[in-house]
Motif scaffolding. Structure first.
Motif, PDB file in Angstrom:
ATOM      1  N   GLY A 102       0.806  -1.206   0.000  1.00 50.86           N
ATOM      2  CA  GLY A 102       0.000   0.000   0.000  1.00 50.86           C
ATOM      3  C   GLY A 102       0.842   1.259   0.000  1.00 50.86           C
ATOM      4  O   GLY A 102       2.057   1.229  -0.217  1.00 50.86           O
ATOM      5  N   LEU A 103       0.187   2.385   0.248  1.00 52.03           N
ATOM      6  CA  LEU A 103       0.844   3.695   0.264  1.00 52.03           C
ATOM      7  C   LEU A 103       0.166   4.578   1.297  1.00 52.03           C
ATOM      8  O   LEU A 103      -0.919   4.248   1.803  1.00 52.03           O
ATOM      9  CB  LEU A 103       0.796   4.350  -1.120  1.00 52.03           C
ATOM     10  N   LEU A 104       0.823   5.685   1.627  1.00 49.68           N
ATOM     11  CA  LEU A 104       0.245   6.677   2.538  1.00 49.68           C
ATOM     12  C   LEU A 104      -0.330   6.004   3.792  1.00 49.68           C
ATOM     13  O   LEU A 104      -1.497   6.134   4.132  1.00 49.68           O
ATOM     14  CB  LEU A 104      -0.830   7.489   1.813  1.00 49.68           C
ATOM     15  N   TRP A 105       0.550   5.295   4.482  1.00 47.05           N
ATOM     16  CA  TRP A 105       0.106   4.581   5.685  1.00 47.05           C
ATOM     17  C   TRP A 105      -0.344   5.562   6.758  1.00 47.05           C
ATOM     18  O   TRP A 105       0.158   6.677   6.850  1.00 47.05           O
ATOM     19  CB  TRP A 105       1.251   3.734   6.226  1.00 47.05           C
ATOM     20  N   SER A 106      -1.297   5.190   7.629  1.00 44.83           N
ATOM     21  CA  SER A 106      -1.912   3.868   7.653  1.00 44.83           C
ATOM     22  C   SER A 106      -3.156   3.786   6.785  1.00 44.83           C
ATOM     23  O   SER A 106      -3.698   2.707   6.522  1.00 44.83           O
ATOM     24  CB  SER A 106      -2.274   3.494   9.096  1.00 44.83           C
ATOM     25  N   ASP A 107      -3.606   4.941   6.284  1.00 48.88           N
ATOM     26  CA  ASP A 107      -4.849   4.979   5.504  1.00 48.88           C
ATOM     27  C   ASP A 107      -4.818   4.020   4.322  1.00 48.88           C
ATOM     28  O   ASP A 107      -5.795   3.304   4.079  1.00 48.88           O
ATOM     29  CB  ASP A 107      -5.096   6.393   4.992  1.00 48.88           C
ATOM     30  N   GLY A 108      -3.728   4.023   3.562  1.00 44.65           N
ATOM     31  CA  GLY A 108      -3.690   3.298   2.304  1.00 44.65           C
ATOM     32  C   GLY A 108      -2.996   1.962   2.364  1.00 44.65           C
ATOM     33  O   GLY A 108      -2.503   1.485   1.334  1.00 44.65           O
ATOM     34  N   ARG A 109      -2.920   1.343   3.526  1.00 41.90           N
ATOM     35  CA  ARG A 109      -2.321   0.007   3.596  1.00 41.90           C
ATOM     36  C   ARG A 109      -3.105  -0.977   2.724  1.00 41.90           C
ATOM     37  O   ARG A 109      -4.319  -0.850   2.540  1.00 41.90           O
ATOM     38  CB  ARG A 109      -2.301  -0.499   5.039  1.00 41.90           C
ATOM     39  N   PHE A 110      -2.400  -1.994   2.237  1.00 34.57           N
ATOM     40  CA  PHE A 110      -3.041  -2.995   1.371  1.00 34.57           C
ATOM     41  C   PHE A 110      -4.224  -3.651   2.073  1.00 34.57           C
ATOM     42  O   PHE A 110      -5.240  -3.951   1.444  1.00 34.57           O
ATOM     43  CB  PHE A 110      -2.020  -4.055   0.948  1.00 34.57           C
TER      44      PHE A 110
END
Length: 357
Positions: A147-155
């Motif tokens: 993912g990206l932009l943790w923690s919002d965009g975690r896989f």
């Protein structure tokens, strides 16, 4: 489509400022011009949102802000090279183990974060075009396996991750639909990983053009596994495939007391000699593997940081950068034996293999 013979030269400005010199056949020359002489036809440049601390001290590793990116892209354009923009959506390194939100976005989440991704992407393209260097391809994130932009965009937060990626893709489409978008993971030889990740993206109807893979043969499986994966995913998802990062060493020699990324243990895991000829053979085999992908879906490769020379001050991070990543180990210059120039800056035979392919 012309087969991409690309180089990621994101560190170039910084390493030249530290005194790097380059030679081709014994004659000193500009590194970008030398690469052009060997038929390199594209460059890849990472972009960090704001790679400086509160006192405006740089994080290092190339300090790839927008002005630096523009100047490097202009140098490459003068040699007729295309340009892939690698948006990290972070102030510093982003990879499968590190995906830190930019400082300016720390308090954003949900739709506000999606809007920030969209506007930043759109505005970046606008500024690049204003300076005459609109990219032909844009990576929406860097090695976003987790993912990206943790923690919002975690896989694991599948829908949220997809919405953030979709915001970036939509910005590119809205700005100029001719620009191709790339989704980039690591572990190029791991087909199960790619099926798991892109099955989810396909189910969510994420709109993008190219699957980018990192493939370092001492980390990411055999060339046969890479080839099988490229054939499978290009057919399964109807996408072109691109080796977004690769490299291979020309020596096992240590640099003073530095701890090198490529070790003797790695040397035992690859079917090539660890010398200039082995480096050339690996690249030749890799290019043939990419070209062999069915239905002409293999479009080329980018070699990662081929000009990162043996200059002690050229490190992954400054003291300020180390604080950002909380990892002292990344401070060292451990890449020089994986470059396409030797420790003294001389062009290596692998560049001839690229030129002649």
């Amino acid at each position: 489509m012309t087969f991409i013979k690309g180089m990621d030269i994101s560190v170039q400005t910084e390493i030249e400022q530290l005194g790097a010199k380059y030679y081709n056949g014994g004659e000193e020359g500009d590194a970008v011009h030398i690469l052009g002489d060997y038929n390199v036809n594209q460059i890849r440049l990472r972009l960090w949102n704001n790679p400086y601390d509160a006192d405006n001290k740089p994080y290092g590793g190339g300090t790839n802000d927008l002005p630096t990116t523009i100047k490097l892209a202009q140098r490459a354009a003068e040699r007729g090279m295309g340009f892939l923009l690698d948006l990290h959506y972070s102030d510093f390194w982003a990879d499968p183990g590190t995906q830190v939100k930019p400082k300016a976005w720390q308090d954003l989440s949900g739709e506000a974060l999606e809007r920030a991704v969209y506007q930043y992407t759109f505005d970046t393209l606008k500024e690049l075009e204003r300076n005459g260097v609109l990219p032909g391809m844009v990576q929406i994130g860097n090695e976003i396996t987790n993912g990206l932009l943790w923690s919002d965009g975690r896989f694991e937060n599948g829908k949220a991750m997809i919405r953030l990626l979709a915001a970036g893709v939509e910005a590119v489409r809205d700005y100029n639909p001719a620009i191709r978008t790339v989704i980039h993971l690591d572990w190029g030889g791991d087909n199960a990983l790619y099926r798991r990740w892109f099955d989810e993206a396909a189910a969510a109807e994420l709109d993008f053009d190219i699957i980018g893979l990192s493939y370092y043969p001492f980390w990411h499986g055999t060339l046969e596994q890479l080839t099988d994966n490229m054939n499978d995913i290009s057919s399964r998802y109807g996408k072109d495939v691109l080796i977004a990062e690769t490299a291979f060493p020309f020596t096992i020699e240590q640099i003073e007391s530095e701890v090198m990324i490529f070790t003797e243990e790695h040397a035992a895991s690859v079917p090539y000699a660890i010398d200039a000829q082995g480096q050339s053979q690996f690249l030749l085999d890799l290019m043939n593997a990419i070209r062999s992908v069915e239905n002409n879906r293999g479009i080329g490769f980018f070699y990662w940081e081929p000009t990162w020379l043996n200059i002690r001050q050229a490190r992954w991070a400054t003291e300020e950068g180390k604080k950002y990543l909380s990892n002292d180990g990344i401070s060292a210059n451990v890449w020089a034996n994986l470059a396409l120039f030797d420790f003294r800056g001389n062009a290596l035979p692998a560049l001839q293999a690229i030129r002649d392919f």
